[in-house]
Design an enzyme around this catalytic site. Structure first.
Site, PDB file in Angstrom:
ATOM      1  CG  ASP A  67      -1.956   1.534   1.135  1.00  0.00           C
ATOM      2  OD1 ASP A  67      -3.093   1.180   0.576  1.00  0.00           O
ATOM      3  OD2 ASP A  67      -1.604   2.303   1.313  1.00  0.00           O
TER       4      ASP A  67
HETATM    5  C1  LIG Z   1       3.241   8.576  -5.128  1.00  0.00           C
HETATM    6  C2  LIG Z   1       2.592   7.758  -6.096  1.00  0.00           C
HETATM    7  C3  LIG Z   1       1.713   7.007  -5.630  1.00  0.00           C
HETATM    8  N1  LIG Z   1       1.196   6.515  -7.352  1.00  0.00           N
HETATM    9  C4  LIG Z   1       0.132   5.016  -7.216  1.00  0.00           C
HETATM   10  C5  LIG Z   1       0.776   3.237  -6.885  1.00  0.00           C
HETATM   11  C6  LIG Z   1      -0.644   3.180  -6.354  1.00  0.00           C
HETATM   12  O1  LIG Z   1      -1.078   1.852  -7.516  1.00  0.00           O
HETATM   13  C7  LIG Z   1      -1.811   4.055  -5.526  1.00  0.00           C
HETATM   14  C8  LIG Z   1      -1.869   3.738  -4.073  1.00  0.00           C
HETATM   15  O2  LIG Z   1      -2.484   3.615  -4.123  1.00  0.00           O
HETATM   16  P1  LIG Z   1      -2.438   1.440  -3.753  1.00  0.00           P
HETATM   17  O3  LIG Z   1      -3.856   1.471  -3.060  1.00  0.00           O
HETATM   18  O4  LIG Z   1      -1.871   1.857  -2.620  1.00  0.00           O
HETATM   19  O5  LIG Z   1      -2.890   0.556  -4.658  1.00  0.00           O
HETATM   20  P2  LIG Z   1      -4.227   0.219  -5.913  1.00  0.00           P
HETATM   21  O6  LIG Z   1      -5.388   0.849  -5.380  1.00  0.00           O
HETATM   22  O7  LIG Z   1      -3.699   0.980  -6.797  1.00  0.00           O
HETATM   23  O8  LIG Z   1      -3.523  -0.772  -5.823  1.00  0.00           O
HETATM   24  P3  LIG Z   1      -3.682  -2.791  -4.636  1.00  0.00           P
HETATM   25  O9  LIG Z   1      -4.932  -1.784  -4.134  1.00  0.00           O
HETATM   26  O10 LIG Z   1      -4.509  -3.386  -5.164  1.00  0.00           O
HETATM   27  O11 LIG Z   1      -2.904  -2.448  -4.296  1.00  0.00           O
HETATM   28  O12 LIG Z   1      -0.543   5.126  -6.037  1.00  0.00           O
HETATM   29  C9  LIG Z   1       2.145   6.049  -8.663  1.00  0.00           C
HETATM   30  O13 LIG Z   1       2.452   5.063  -9.152  1.00  0.00           O
HETATM   31  N2  LIG Z   1       2.677   7.342  -8.431  1.00  0.00           N
HETATM   32  C10 LIG Z   1       3.797   8.579  -7.264  1.00  0.00           C
HETATM   33  O14 LIG Z   1       4.485   9.244  -7.115  1.00  0.00           O
END
Ligand SMILES: Cc1cn([C@H]2C[C@H](O)[C@@H](COP(=O)(O)OP(=O)(O)OP(=O)(O)O)O2)c(=O)[nH]c1=O
Length: 188
Positions: A67
Site C-alpha cells: 500500500d
Molecule cells: C505517489 C505515487 C503513487 N502511485 C500509485 C501507486 C499505487 O498504485 C497508488 C496508491 O494506491 P494503493 O492503494 O497503494 O494501490 P492500488 O489501489 O493502486 O492497487 P492495490 O491495492 O490493488 O495494490 O498510487 C504512483 O504510481 N506514483 C507515485 O508517485
C-alpha cells in the site's frame, strides 16, 4: 507459485524489473477508510496487512501485497475522487515537503513478513496553470496524493530522499529482501 496481491500495473512493472512475473494477480478488495485520528504510517501498515489477509492462496504460495500512502504531516492523502479533490491535494503539496509511505507484506503459509519504506518528496511551488495542465493529462487518477513521480508530474519533483521505486509503489530493495526470506530465488 508467486501471487501478486495487487491490481496496480505499476507494481507488476516494478516486479518485472527484478525479473519476476507473478503466476497469478489477485487484487484484494478491502475498505481503505482511515480510522479516526489514525496516523499515516500506522494506516499504511494496517491497510497492507488487510490486503494480505484478503488474498486467497495455498500454503506453499508466496503472496505479495503493498500500500502506498501520501502524508502531509498527520494528514493522509489517498486517491483523489475527482479533479476538484486532485487540485486540492496538489495545492496542499505545492512547495512543501511530504512523505510517501509504502508498506509491503509477504506471506507464505502461516509465516508473514512486512517492511515499510518512507521517502520524502518536495514538489516545486505549483501555479494554477501547472495544476490545471497536469490534471488535464488524467495522470493523477488512481494515484495516492493525486500525482505520479513516474509520469509528467516528474516535472514538479524538485527533490526526493528515500526510495524511488517505493514512491512509485513497490520498494524493490525491501521487496527483494522479503521475497528471498520467503524462499523465492531471485538470482538464479
Ligand atoms: C505517489 C505515487 C503513487 N502511485 C500509485 C501507486 C499505487 O498504485 C497508488 C496508491 O494506491 P494503493 O492503494 O497503494 O494501490 P492500488 O489501489 O493502486 O492497487 P492495490 O491495492 O490493488 O495494490 O498510487 C504512483 O504510481 N506514483 C507515485 O508517485
Amino acid at each position: 507459485m508467486l501471487i501478486l496481491g495487487s491490481g496496480s500495473p505499476r507494481r507488476s512493472e516494478l516486479l518485472a524489473q527484478l525479473g519476476l512475473t507473478p503466476d497469478a494477480v489477485r487484487p484484494p478488495e478491502i475498505d481503505e477508510t482511515p480510522l479516526p485520528g489514525e496516523l499515516p504510517r500506522r494506516y499504511c501498515e494496517r491497510i497492507t496487512a488487510a490486503k494480505l489477509a484478503a488474498v486467497e492462496a495455498d500454503s506453499e504460495d508466496i503472496v505479495l501485497c503493498a500500500d502506498t500512502t501520501v502524508a502531509v504531516g498527520r494528514r493522509i492523502l489517498g486517491k483523489a475522487a475527482d479533479p476538484e479533490e486532485a487540485a486540492a491535494f496538489l495545492r496542499l503539496l505545492s512547495g512543501r515537503r511530504h512523505k510517501v509511505i509504502t508498506c509491503i507484506a509477504v506471506r507464505r503459509g502461516s509465516a508473514a513478513w512486512h517492511r515499510t519504506s518512507v521517502s520524502s518528496v518536495r514538489l516545486k511551488r505549483l501555479s494554477e496553470r501547472e495544476i490545471a495542465g497536469y490534471l488535464a493529462t488524467g495522470d493523477w487518477k488512481g494515484k495516492a496524493g493525486a500525482y505520479a513521480i513516474q509520469g509528467p508530474a516528474a516535472a514538479f519533483v524538485a527533490w526526493i530522499e528515500g526510495s524511488h521505486s517505493g514512491i512509485v509503489g513497490l520498494p524493490l530493495h525491501e521487496t527483494a529482501t522479503l521475497l528471498q526470506q520467503a524462499g523465492l530465488e531471485i538470482w538464479k
